[in-house]
Design a protein around this motif. Sequence first.
Motif, short mmCIF file in Angstrom:
data_model
loop_
_atom_site.label_atom_id
_atom_site.label_comp_id
_atom_site.label_asym_id
_atom_site.label_seq_id
_atom_site.Cartn_x
_atom_site.Cartn_y
_atom_site.Cartn_z
N LEU A 12 0.82 -1.20 0.00
CA LEU A 12 0.00 0.00 0.00
C LEU A 12 0.86 1.25 0.00
N TRP A 13 1.95 1.23 0.73
CA TRP A 13 2.85 2.38 0.85
C TRP A 13 3.53 2.68 -0.48
N GLU A 14 3.86 1.64 -1.23
CA GLU A 14 4.62 1.82 -2.48
C GLU A 14 3.74 2.20 -3.67
N ARG A 15 2.43 2.26 -3.45
CA ARG A 15 1.55 2.63 -4.56
C ARG A 15 1.61 4.11 -4.89
N GLY A 16 2.25 4.89 -4.04
CA GLY A 16 2.37 6.32 -4.29
C GLY A 16 1.24 7.13 -3.73
N GLU A 17 0.27 6.46 -3.12
CA GLU A 17 -0.85 7.16 -2.50
C GLU A 17 -0.67 7.14 -0.99
N ASP A 18 -1.37 8.03 -0.31
CA ASP A 18 -1.32 8.02 1.15
C ASP A 18 -2.26 6.93 1.65
N PRO A 19 -1.75 5.86 2.22
CA PRO A 19 -2.63 4.77 2.65
C PRO A 19 -3.38 5.14 3.92
N ASP A 20 -4.38 4.34 4.26
CA ASP A 20 -5.13 4.53 5.52
C ASP A 20 -5.00 3.23 6.29
N ILE A 21 -3.92 3.13 7.10
CA ILE A 21 -3.59 1.89 7.80
C ILE A 21 -3.37 2.18 9.28
N MET A 24 8.68 4.13 7.07
CA MET A 24 7.53 4.25 6.19
C MET A 24 6.51 5.23 6.76
N ALA A 25 6.25 5.12 8.07
CA ALA A 25 5.26 6.00 8.70
C ALA A 25 5.72 7.46 8.69
N SER A 26 7.03 7.68 8.65
CA SER A 26 7.55 9.05 8.65
C SER A 26 7.42 9.73 7.29
N ARG A 27 7.09 8.95 6.26
CA ARG A 27 7.00 9.51 4.91
C ARG A 27 5.57 9.72 4.43
N VAL A 28 4.59 9.21 5.19
CA VAL A 28 3.18 9.39 4.83
C VAL A 28 2.42 9.74 6.11
N SER A 29 1.22 10.27 5.93
CA SER A 29 0.42 10.64 7.10
C SER A 29 -0.59 9.57 7.48
N GLY A 30 -0.84 8.61 6.58
CA GLY A 30 -1.92 7.66 6.80
C GLY A 30 -1.54 6.34 7.42
N LEU A 31 -0.26 6.13 7.72
CA LEU A 31 0.19 4.89 8.37
C LEU A 31 0.45 5.19 9.84
N LYS A 32 -0.41 4.67 10.72
CA LYS A 32 -0.29 4.91 12.15
C LYS A 32 0.16 3.63 12.85
N LEU A 33 1.25 3.71 13.59
CA LEU A 33 1.83 2.55 14.25
C LEU A 33 1.48 2.52 15.73
#
Length: 354
Positions: free
Chosen positions: A139-148, A169-178
Amino acid sequence: MPREDAPVWSDSEELECVATVPEAPNVMTFAFRPPSGARIWFRAGQFITLDLPVPGGNVQRTYTISSSPSTSAFLTVTVKAQEGSIGTRWMLDNLRPGARIRAYGPAGHFHMPPQPDGKYLFISAGSGVTPMMSMAAFLWERGEDPDIAFVHCAHSPNNIIFRQKLEYMASRVSGLKLHFVVGRDDPYTVWTGYRGRLTSLMLGLMVQDYLDRDVYCCGPEGFMENVREILISLGYDMDKYHQESFAAPAESRAELTEFDDLVLDESAKASVIFAKSGVTSDCFETDTVLGVARASGLNIPSGCTFGLCGTCKVRKRSGDVHMVHNGGISDEDIEAGYILACCSNPIGTVEVEI
């Protein structure tokens, strides 16, 4: 990278180990690629079977692919040596770049849809994180902001597999929450996250919109059973729940959706006998012992009302209850016959010392 017109790899060709990366104690990632330059095709969440030449004869071991299917040049498996393991132990001690082994697959029904575009909740424990890593990376590599929302449980911070990669990975998008949960701290380190057993309270605090998400879960069976109980108790639509055991990948799609968990029936009648008060109250399975007591004019001391504080602990004399708590009662108390009235649902007739 393979040429666009390169054939798709088939298990008639051996795979060559090209890299090894230590991830955690007794955990290693192995990267494989076809020597011919063929493309590797699989879906995020699927597994591959390796034919391992251990002393005494080859053994076959199944491992979930931990890399993203976005990269067709290679695949990785991330393995953890359990106590008494044979094949995985051999890999950690002997498998190095340049070695070639027979492999079969990829296969498996536990995977993301071809065009995933929803909101996801990944829940894993131990090496069960491997299919979640593949899915998250895809999901992260698709180039879109994922919602995870990514929830992972480990024995200690040092045992969190893929922690650095996930944090990057989470530091490069806003939609991946760990969200990490550990059983204990590591000596001389600071841990400010969650500790203990995953509970419904933790899940609600970490992922407030869990009801809106598709859940993918992987880990030991006891862990996944606890996750299912939590979700069922919270009213989650289990048609959106998917799981895979890292010990026994599902061989059919039915195995992904058929579970033996108790789901309370709103129309099923029950009753609670309050032995010391001489009161018997009819109710339904979806009622709690605490709620039935209050409706009957009886007082059971209570605090949080969601299984955390333990204030409403009472002894059960007979009958069965379904209890999903948040740590407010010990295993010893449960064995001694105690329940938490606030989160215990009567199954049939139950007698308690009130």
